[in-house]
Design an enzyme around this catalytic site. Structure first.
Site, PDB file in Angstrom:
ATOM      1  N   LYS A 146       0.925  -1.260  -0.099  1.00  0.00           N
ATOM      2  CA  LYS A 146      -0.018   0.099  -0.029  1.00  0.00           C
ATOM      3  C   LYS A 146       0.795   1.361  -0.186  1.00  0.00           C
ATOM      4  CE  LYS A 146      -3.521  -2.340   2.766  1.00  0.00           C
ATOM      5  NZ  LYS A 146      -4.617  -2.105   3.826  1.00  0.00           N
ATOM      6  N   TYR A 158     -11.701  -3.215  -3.206  1.00  0.00           N
ATOM      7  CA  TYR A 158     -12.450  -2.917  -1.943  1.00  0.00           C
ATOM      8  C   TYR A 158     -13.976  -2.909  -2.276  1.00  0.00           C
ATOM      9  CZ  TYR A 158      -7.822  -2.790   0.677  1.00  0.00           C
ATOM     10  OH  TYR A 158      -6.757  -2.990   1.343  1.00  0.00           O
ATOM     11  N   ARG A 180      -0.283 -14.767   4.026  1.00  0.00           N
ATOM     12  CA  ARG A 180      -1.223 -14.089   5.153  1.00  0.00           C
ATOM     13  C   ARG A 180      -0.634 -14.117   6.584  1.00  0.00           C
ATOM     14  NH1 ARG A 180      -5.884 -10.857   4.565  1.00  0.00           N
ATOM     15  NH2 ARG A 180      -6.717 -11.952   6.508  1.00  0.00           N
ATOM     16  N   ASN A 238      -1.335  -0.350   7.421  1.00  0.00           N
ATOM     17  CA  ASN A 238      -0.678  -1.648   7.706  1.00  0.00           C
ATOM     18  C   ASN A 238      -0.067  -2.248   6.563  1.00  0.00           C
ATOM     19  OD1 ASN A 238      -2.818  -2.485   6.262  1.00  0.00           O
ATOM     20  ND2 ASN A 238      -4.031  -3.522   7.821  1.00  0.00           N
ATOM     21  N   HIS A 267      -1.646  -5.596   1.500  1.00  0.00           N
ATOM     22  CA  HIS A 267      -2.870  -6.206   1.559  1.00  0.00           C
ATOM     23  C   HIS A 267      -2.505  -7.770   0.981  1.00  0.00           C
ATOM     24  CE1 HIS A 267      -6.841  -7.787   0.112  1.00  0.00           C
ATOM     25  NE2 HIS A 267      -6.276  -8.148  -0.865  1.00  0.00           N
ATOM     26  N   GLU A 273      -9.185 -10.580  -7.161  1.00  0.00           N
ATOM     27  CA  GLU A 273      -8.401  -9.601  -7.097  1.00  0.00           C
ATOM     28  C   GLU A 273      -7.259  -9.382  -7.890  1.00  0.00           C
ATOM     29  OE1 GLU A 273      -6.788 -10.157  -3.133  1.00  0.00           O
ATOM     30  OE2 GLU A 273      -8.886  -9.504  -2.263  1.00  0.00           O
TER      31      GLU A 273
HETATM   32  P1  ADP Z   1      -6.740  -7.406   6.370  1.00  0.00           P
HETATM   33  O1  ADP Z   1      -6.087  -6.373   5.247  1.00  0.00           O
HETATM   34  O2  ADP Z   1      -5.839  -7.758   7.337  1.00  0.00           O
HETATM   35  O3  ADP Z   1      -7.534  -8.748   5.449  1.00  0.00           O
HETATM   36  P2  ADP Z   1      -9.542  -6.382   6.346  1.00  0.00           P
HETATM   37  O4  ADP Z   1      -9.809  -6.997   5.050  1.00  0.00           O
HETATM   38  O5  ADP Z   1     -10.636  -6.616   7.513  1.00  0.00           O
HETATM   39  O6  ADP Z   1      -7.963  -6.569   6.895  1.00  0.00           O
HETATM   40  O7  ADP Z   1      -9.641  -4.787   6.152  1.00  0.00           O
HETATM   41  C1  ADP Z   1      -9.098  -4.189   4.942  1.00  0.00           C
HETATM   42  C2  ADP Z   1      -8.266  -3.038   5.409  1.00  0.00           C
HETATM   43  O8  ADP Z   1      -9.275  -1.991   5.804  1.00  0.00           O
HETATM   44  C3  ADP Z   1      -7.299  -3.240   6.492  1.00  0.00           C
HETATM   45  O9  ADP Z   1      -5.982  -3.876   5.951  1.00  0.00           O
HETATM   46  C4  ADP Z   1      -7.115  -1.875   7.037  1.00  0.00           C
HETATM   47  O10 ADP Z   1      -6.112  -1.036   6.281  1.00  0.00           O
HETATM   48  C5  ADP Z   1      -8.481  -1.176   6.929  1.00  0.00           C
HETATM   49  N1  ADP Z   1      -9.098  -1.307   7.923  1.00  0.00           N
HETATM   50  C6  ADP Z   1      -9.955  -2.477   8.498  1.00  0.00           C
HETATM   51  N2  ADP Z   1     -10.710  -2.319   9.570  1.00  0.00           N
HETATM   52  C7  ADP Z   1     -10.557  -0.822   9.772  1.00  0.00           C
HETATM   53  C8  ADP Z   1     -10.671   0.264  11.041  1.00  0.00           C
HETATM   54  N3  ADP Z   1     -11.864  -0.049  11.589  1.00  0.00           N
HETATM   55  N4  ADP Z   1     -10.636   1.451  10.831  1.00  0.00           N
HETATM   56  C9  ADP Z   1      -9.543   1.861   9.971  1.00  0.00           C
HETATM   57  N5  ADP Z   1      -9.110   0.904   9.038  1.00  0.00           N
HETATM   58  C10 ADP Z   1      -9.496  -0.199   8.963  1.00  0.00           C
END
Ligand code: ADP
Length: 190
Positions: free
Chosen positions: A10, A50, A114, A151, A154, A165
């Site tokens: 990202k 998304y 993951r 974070n 993805h 995707e």
């Molecule tokens: P992951 O990327 O770990 O698979 P998710 O698919 O649940 O997680 O969420 C997609 C992305 O949305 C996350 O990587 C994170 O950047 C963001 N995200 C998820 N939940 C929140 C939240 N409550 N507040 C802010 N950002 C969030």
């Protein structure tokens, strides 16, 4: 069980200049890069990645609520409202600066990547994972700053997500097939 997975570095990874360091972890594990590009994503691409999908947005909201509740914080918004807000924040963040889109191939690559990436919220991600080693963001900090969790990575979470995707970010002719030297050892091809 050779699989392919979509990995995105990202914008925070690109802006912090640690692309090479993070990519090296995946290469060192032995996964094969079969597609890779630097791409400043449009709203359209991020909106497809998304998805505007009620179930997915609810699950985002549920995970968020659980995390807050485990810390004793009461969340008033319903899960769909939270999920919609986070999706909008993700679209803004992912279009801020370029990302690196990568397709990795290998045995059980989806689950292993993951594991290497670590938990969604970096403050809870285990040391040794990419999010645990390189980031310290939290739901609370992201919320008060009006942005998504930064974070870094993805990674697809299932075979179905991976194939959907990969098609969002790559055309079929942008993916290459070739042998890495480890293939001979791993798959006894010679
Ligand atoms: P992951 O990327 O770990 O698979 P998710 O698919 O649940 O997680 O969420 C997609 C992305 O949305 C996350 O990587 C994170 O950047 C963001 N995200 C998820 N939940 C929140 C939240 N409550 N507040 C802010 N950002 C969030």
């Amino acid at each position: 069980m050779i699989e392919r997975t979509l990995v995105l570095f990202k914008p925070d990874t690109v802006l912090r200049g640690i692309v090479g360091e993070v990519l090296a972890r995946f290469e060192r594990t032995g996964f094969k890069i079969v597609g890779m590009k630097l791409i400043h994503a449009t709203n359209e691409v991020v909106g497809k990645h998304y998805e505007d999908n009620v179930e997915w947005m609810k699950s985002l909201g549920e995970k968020t609520k659980k995390s807050y509740e485990s810390k004793g914080v009461v969340v008033k918004d319903d899960v769909l409202t939270i999920g919609k807000r986070v999706r909008q924040q993700l679209i803004e963040f992912m279009t801020l600066a370029p990302s690196i889109a990568i397709v990795l191939e290998g045995h059980d690559v989806i689950a292993k990547v993951r594991l290497m990436v670590g938990g969604t919220a970096p403050n809870n991600a285990l040391p040794g994972t990419i999010r645990g080693d390189y980031a310290f963001d939290s739901y609370g900090l992201a919320d008060t700053s009006g942005r998504p969790l930064q974070n870094m990575i993805h990674a697809s979470d299932s075979k179905e997500s991976a194939s959907r995707e990969i098609a969002v970010w790559f055309k079929p002719n942008e993916l290459c097939s070739y042998a890495r030297v480890e293939d001979a050892l791993l798959y006894r091809k010679v």
